[in-house]
Scaffold this motif. Structure first.
Motif, PDB file in Angstrom:
ATOM      1  N   UNK A 120       0.830  -1.204   0.000  1.00 34.94           N
ATOM      2  CA  UNK A 120       0.000   0.000   0.000  1.00 34.94           C
ATOM      3  C   UNK A 120       0.867   1.258   0.000  1.00 34.94           C
ATOM      4  N   UNK A 121       2.011   1.207   0.699  1.00 34.06           N
ATOM      5  CA  UNK A 121       2.919   2.359   0.690  1.00 34.06           C
ATOM      6  C   UNK A 121       3.497   2.586  -0.708  1.00 34.06           C
ATOM      7  N   UNK A 122       3.829   1.509  -1.388  1.00 31.65           N
ATOM      8  CA  UNK A 122       4.315   1.633  -2.759  1.00 31.65           C
ATOM      9  C   UNK A 122       3.256   2.283  -3.650  1.00 31.65           C
ATOM     10  N   UNK A 123       2.041   1.772  -3.610  1.00 26.73           N
ATOM     11  CA  UNK A 123       0.990   2.292  -4.490  1.00 26.73           C
ATOM     12  C   UNK A 123       0.619   3.726  -4.131  1.00 26.73           C
ATOM     13  N   UNK A 124       0.659   4.047  -2.845  1.00 24.00           N
ATOM     14  CA  UNK A 124       0.384   5.421  -2.428  1.00 24.00           C
ATOM     15  C   UNK A 124       1.437   6.384  -2.984  1.00 24.00           C
ATOM     16  N   UNK A 125       2.704   5.973  -2.908  1.00 25.12           N
ATOM     17  CA  UNK A 125       3.776   6.830  -3.404  1.00 25.12           C
ATOM     18  C   UNK A 125       3.734   6.974  -4.928  1.00 25.12           C
ATOM     19  N   UNK A 126       3.247   5.946  -5.605  1.00 22.30           N
ATOM     20  CA  UNK A 126       3.197   5.979  -7.066  1.00 22.30           C
ATOM     21  C   UNK A 126       1.923   6.631  -7.592  1.00 22.30           C
ATOM     22  N   UNK A 127       0.944   6.844  -6.713  1.00 18.23           N
ATOM     23  CA  UNK A 127      -0.351   7.374  -7.143  1.00 18.23           C
ATOM     24  C   UNK A 127      -0.245   8.676  -7.938  1.00 18.23           C
ATOM     25  N   UNK A 128       0.608   9.642  -7.528  1.00 13.22           N
ATOM     26  CA  UNK A 128       0.704  10.875  -8.313  1.00 13.22           C
ATOM     27  C   UNK A 128       1.204  10.637  -9.748  1.00 13.22           C
ATOM     28  N   UNK A 129       1.986   9.567  -9.943  1.00 17.29           N
ATOM     29  CA  UNK A 129       2.507   9.270 -11.274  1.00 17.29           C
ATOM     30  C   UNK A 129       1.548   8.385 -12.072  1.00 17.29           C
ATOM     31  N   UNK A 130       0.915   7.441 -11.372  1.00 20.57           N
ATOM     32  CA  UNK A 130       0.016   6.512 -12.049  1.00 20.57           C
ATOM     33  C   UNK A 130      -1.342   7.148 -12.352  1.00 20.57           C
ATOM     34  N   UNK A 131      -1.706   8.161 -11.564  1.00 17.95           N
ATOM     35  CA  UNK A 131      -2.954   8.878 -11.803  1.00 17.95           C
ATOM     36  C   UNK A 131      -4.167   7.966 -11.718  1.00 17.95           C
ATOM     37  N   UNK A 132      -5.069   8.112 -12.678  1.00 16.23           N
ATOM     38  CA  UNK A 132      -6.311   7.345 -12.672  1.00 16.23           C
ATOM     39  C   UNK A 132      -6.241   6.108 -13.568  1.00 16.23           C
ATOM     40  N   UNK A 133      -5.021   5.635 -13.831  1.00 14.79           N
ATOM     41  CA  UNK A 133      -4.878   4.419 -14.640  1.00 14.79           C
ATOM     42  C   UNK A 133      -5.419   3.223 -13.862  1.00 14.79           C
ATOM     43  N   UNK A 134      -5.816   2.204 -14.584  1.00 17.40           N
ATOM     44  CA  UNK A 134      -6.410   1.030 -13.950  1.00 17.40           C
ATOM     45  C   UNK A 134      -5.329   0.079 -13.442  1.00 17.40           C
ATOM     46  N   UNK A 135      -5.710  -0.740 -12.496  1.00 21.36           N
ATOM     47  CA  UNK A 135      -4.829  -1.766 -11.932  1.00 21.36           C
ATOM     48  C   UNK A 135      -4.368  -2.710 -13.044  1.00 21.36           C
ATOM     49  N   UNK A 136      -3.063  -2.963 -13.105  1.00 18.48           N
ATOM     50  CA  UNK A 136      -2.546  -3.814 -14.167  1.00 18.48           C
ATOM     51  C   UNK A 136      -1.266  -4.522 -13.775  1.00 18.48           C
ATOM     52  N   UNK A 137      -0.478  -4.871 -14.780  1.00 16.93           N
ATOM     53  CA  UNK A 137       0.737  -5.666 -14.561  1.00 16.93           C
ATOM     54  C   UNK A 137       1.724  -4.933 -13.655  1.00 16.93           C
ATOM     55  N   UNK A 138       1.813  -3.623 -13.772  1.00 17.42           N
ATOM     56  CA  UNK A 138       2.752  -2.868 -12.938  1.00 17.42           C
ATOM     57  C   UNK A 138       2.431  -3.054 -11.458  1.00 17.42           C
ATOM     58  N   UNK A 139       1.149  -2.969 -11.122  1.00 11.63           N
ATOM     59  CA  UNK A 139       0.748  -3.159  -9.716  1.00 11.63           C
ATOM     60  C   UNK A 139       0.956  -4.612  -9.279  1.00 11.63           C
ATOM     61  N   UNK A 140       0.702  -5.534 -10.197  1.00 11.13           N
ATOM     62  CA  UNK A 140       0.939  -6.946  -9.869  1.00 11.13           C
ATOM     63  C   UNK A 140       2.409  -7.189  -9.549  1.00 11.13           C
TER      64      UNK A 140
END
Length: 255
Positions: A120-140
């Motif tokens: 969750x800390x990783x995804x929170x930190x990446x949120x400004x860069x990932x924006x509103x993109x959908x969950x995919x291979x990068x998150x996996x």
């Protein structure tokens, strides 16, 4: 005998050679030869390199890591094998309990490090860069990279060599994660197809151990990386009984 040191006493009588105490050896089955070769390979790798006396691996509750743990325990002794299970929010309860059951059966050391908060800390930190993109291979792929980092940290801290648990079918198709589940000092089953992994697991239970050591639930469950809800390997790959013969013809026969 194959894959083990042995000697035979012989005696010369005139010009004839006579064996003493050397009954003909039975040729083991192919799956038994594979298991014995992997056991010897791990023993020799550690003994000849001097890199470590103990090994560590990630135990996912799946068939690949279960087989690697069994081979390592056989090769090095249970006291020289450490496993870490690292459940995420996508891990099934069975994966955790199956890992625990396997570790108990093999009598190896097992630790649990949940990765949900780290993820969750990783995804929170990446949120400004990932924006509103959908969950995919990068998150996996963040998940196996977290696991790989934790395993390498333990390896560095205590000097245990990390065993890679990927099979040949995954590696041949790229169904794995760089800097994640591809980490390790030795890919113990990297040259073993997924169908052979299942065959060896069944053989171990039926013929080597004489009972259920690798939990039957591990053998029966559909293979899954468990990196998103309800994921199965067959979502991305053909069924392994279809894929492996194709890979064999392509890789081994170069067709």
């Amino acid at each position: 005998p194959l894959f083990e040191e042995a000697h035979i006493d012989v005696e010369w009588v005139g010009t004839d050679l006579q064996n003493i105490g050397a009954p003909p050896a039975e040729v083991p089955s192919t799956v038994e030869q594979m298991f014995d070769a992997l056991v010897l390979g791990l023993q020799d790798y550690l003994a000849k390199t001097g890199i470590a006396d103990k090994v560590i691996l990630g135990l996912s509750g799946g068939i690949d890591s279960a087989l690697v743990a069994a081979i390592a325990a056989e090769a090095l002794g249970a006291e020289n094998v450490v496993a870490i299970t690292m459940p995420s929010e996508f891990s099934s309860e069975g994966s955790i309990s199956d890992s625990q059951k396997l570790a108990e059966n093999l009598e190896i050391e097992l630790h649990e490090l949940a990765i949900k908060e780290i993820y969750e800390q990783f995804t929170d930190h990446l949120a400004p860069l990932f924006g509103d993109t959908s969950f995919g291979v990068a998150e996996e792929n963040i998940q196996p990279r977290i696991r790989g980092t934790l395993l390498m940290a333990y390896s560095n801290k205590f000097g245990h060599m990390l065993l890679n648990t990927g099979n040949k079918s995954e590696l041949a198709t790229g169904y794995c994660t760089l800097y994640g589940d591809m980490n390790g000092g030795l890919g113990l089953i990297n040259d073993v197809y997924k169908t052979e992994v299942y065959e060896m697991a069944r053989w171990l239970n039926e013929h080597h151990y004489g009972g259920e050591v690798i939990p039957q639930a591990v053998i029966d469950k559909p293979p899954s990386a468990e990196l998103r809800p309800d994921q199965q390997d067959s979502d991305s790959l053909p069924e392994y009984d279809v894929l492996d013969p194709i890979l064999y013809l392509y890789i081994e026969k170069q067709l």
